[in-house]
Design an enzyme around this catalytic site. Structure first.
Site, PDB file in Angstrom:
ATOM      1  N   HIS A 130       0.820  -1.213   0.000  1.00 62.35           N
ATOM      2  CA  HIS A 130       0.000   0.000   0.000  1.00 62.35           C
ATOM      3  C   HIS A 130       0.853   1.261   0.000  1.00 62.35           C
ATOM      4  CE1 HIS A 130       1.050  -0.495   4.245  1.00 62.35           C
ATOM      5  NE2 HIS A 130       0.782   0.796   4.419  1.00 62.35           N
ATOM      6  N   ASP A 162       0.493   4.981   1.950  1.00 61.23           N
ATOM      7  CA  ASP A 162      -0.280   5.417   3.113  1.00 61.23           C
ATOM      8  C   ASP A 162      -1.379   6.397   2.706  1.00 61.23           C
ATOM      9  OD1 ASP A 162       0.958   3.859   5.031  1.00 61.23           O
ATOM     10  OD2 ASP A 162       2.635   5.251   5.227  1.00 61.23           O
ATOM     11  N   HIS A 213       4.657   0.176   0.120  1.00 62.55           N
ATOM     12  CA  HIS A 213       5.447  -0.582   1.091  1.00 62.55           C
ATOM     13  C   HIS A 213       4.622  -1.702   1.704  1.00 62.55           C
ATOM     14  CE1 HIS A 213       3.648   2.873   3.182  1.00 62.55           C
ATOM     15  NE2 HIS A 213       3.570   2.090   4.246  1.00 62.55           N
ATOM     16  N   ARG A 225       5.781   6.945  13.431  1.00 63.26           N
ATOM     17  CA  ARG A 225       5.763   7.448  12.050  1.00 63.26           C
ATOM     18  C   ARG A 225       5.174   8.843  11.960  1.00 63.26           C
ATOM     19  NH1 ARG A 225       1.569   4.753   8.226  1.00 63.26           N
ATOM     20  NH2 ARG A 225       0.337   6.423   9.103  1.00 63.26           N
TER      21      ARG A 225
HETATM   22  C1  SIN Z   1       3.399   1.821   7.481  1.00 66.00           C
HETATM   23  O1  SIN Z   1       2.671   1.020   6.884  1.00 66.00           O
HETATM   24  O2  SIN Z   1       3.326   3.039   7.249  1.00 66.00           O
HETATM   25  C2  SIN Z   1       4.385   1.327   8.522  1.00 66.00           C
HETATM   26  C3  SIN Z   1       5.374   0.384   7.969  1.00 66.00           C
HETATM   27  C4  SIN Z   1       6.105  -0.385   9.038  1.00 66.00           C
HETATM   28  O3  SIN Z   1       5.644  -0.464  10.179  1.00 66.00           O
HETATM   29  O4  SIN Z   1       7.154  -0.956   8.725  1.00 66.00           O
END
Ligand code: SIN
Length: 285
Positions: free
Chosen positions: A101, A103, A261, A276
């Site tokens: 996905h 974000d 990602h 994040r």
């Molecule tokens: C995310 O999906 O933004 C986080 C990715 C992660 O936790 O590695």
């Protein structure tokens, strides 16, 4: 600044950089931003809390733009711009990251970039992978490129995070985050590159069903669904990817427009704690 590319397709590690310095140093910030546009995801090690406080983490991300919160995951109580992605065996949100996905594409203006720090990670496992969606578009057969030109797709909070919620909560959040429509082929607003912009939040095309493509209703259901799944599957091509092994206080920042990602969920029952900052983006075109 020493930059070590990690694959031929995507990703580079910044050596000997303290992100805290880039909060105050315009020259260093500009170099990092140019590298981000080029490599699409940048990695750093050893960004410990004494070198880069949570406020510095936010301040660095704020140089990229305004920060956004998350509809489901909580923010850090002392640093409200940092979303806590804390996973433990009883976590109520322990499944949501496990798909390719970008974000927040369920928003009208999906995030421009994200800056993620690992606070705690399993001894092995819990890696994150990124895919270069400019390359994924570039490598599509010409016939597919012609077919998807001008297509628009719907992206849904309701059908993703919402699916596991009680109906009343899901509908309340659906009202707050109605489905968003985005072009299937997006143009990067800064580099001008074309990129493939469908992912796990994408539910269907909204303008596929035209006489040139569809003879019967059968074609819509079958052909549109098959085409969408084929396009979503492009992020899975290993040649477009990089994989990062986390250590405590490692960081990654990514251009959320040109990448997707996937956080690999191979570590339960271990704990994994990530923080994040997500930066508000533009309306895709
Ligand atoms: C995310 O999906 O933004 C986080 C990715 C992660 O936790 O590695």
């Amino acid at each position: 600044m020493q930059i070590e590319p990690m694959t031929c397709a995507i990703g580079a590690e910044l050596m000997d950089v303290n992100l805290g310095d880039a909060v105050r140093d315009d020259g260093l910030f500009n170099e990092i931003y140019a590298a981000l546009l080029k490599y699409k995801v940048l990695f750093l090690r050893d960004q410990t809390l004494d070198k880069l406080s949570r406020h510095d983490h936010m301040a660095f991300a704020q140089r990229l733009g305004q920060l956004e919160d998350h509809p489901v995951a909580p923010s850090h109580p002392e640093a409200p711009g940092l979303v806590q992605i804390y996973k433990h065996p009883d976590s109520p949100i322990d499944r949501y990251e496990n798909s390719w996905h970008c974000d927040g594409t369920f928003r009208e203006t999906p995030a421009k970039a994200c800056v993620l720090r690992c606070i705690e990670c399993p001894p092995v496992g819990g890696d994150t992978m990124w895919a270069n969606m400019v390359l994924a578009y570039d490598k599509l057969p010409d016939s597919v490129k012609a077919d998807i030109e001008g297509l628009i797709a719907s992206h849904s909070f309701n059908a993703s995070f919402g699916a596991a919620m009680p109906t009343d909560k899901r509908l309340a959040l659906k009202a707050q985050y109605p489905d968003a429509e985005h072009p299937v082929v997006r143009t990067h607003p800064e580099t001008g590159e074309k990129l493939l912009f469908v992912n796990a939040f994408t539910t269907h095309f909204v303008n596929f069903h035209v006489p040139g493509r569809v003879r019967y209703g059968q074609d819509y259901n079958q052909a549109a669904g098959d085409l969408l799944q084929y396009l979503i599957g492009q992020a899975e091509v290993p040649e477009y990817q990089v994989r990062w092994r986390w250590k405590p206080y490692s960081m990654a920042m990514w251009d959320n427009r040109s990448t997707q990602h996937y956080a690999v969920m191979d570590y339960p029952p271990c704990h994994r704690k990530m923080e994040r900052a997500a930066v508000v983006g533009d309306k895709p075109f």
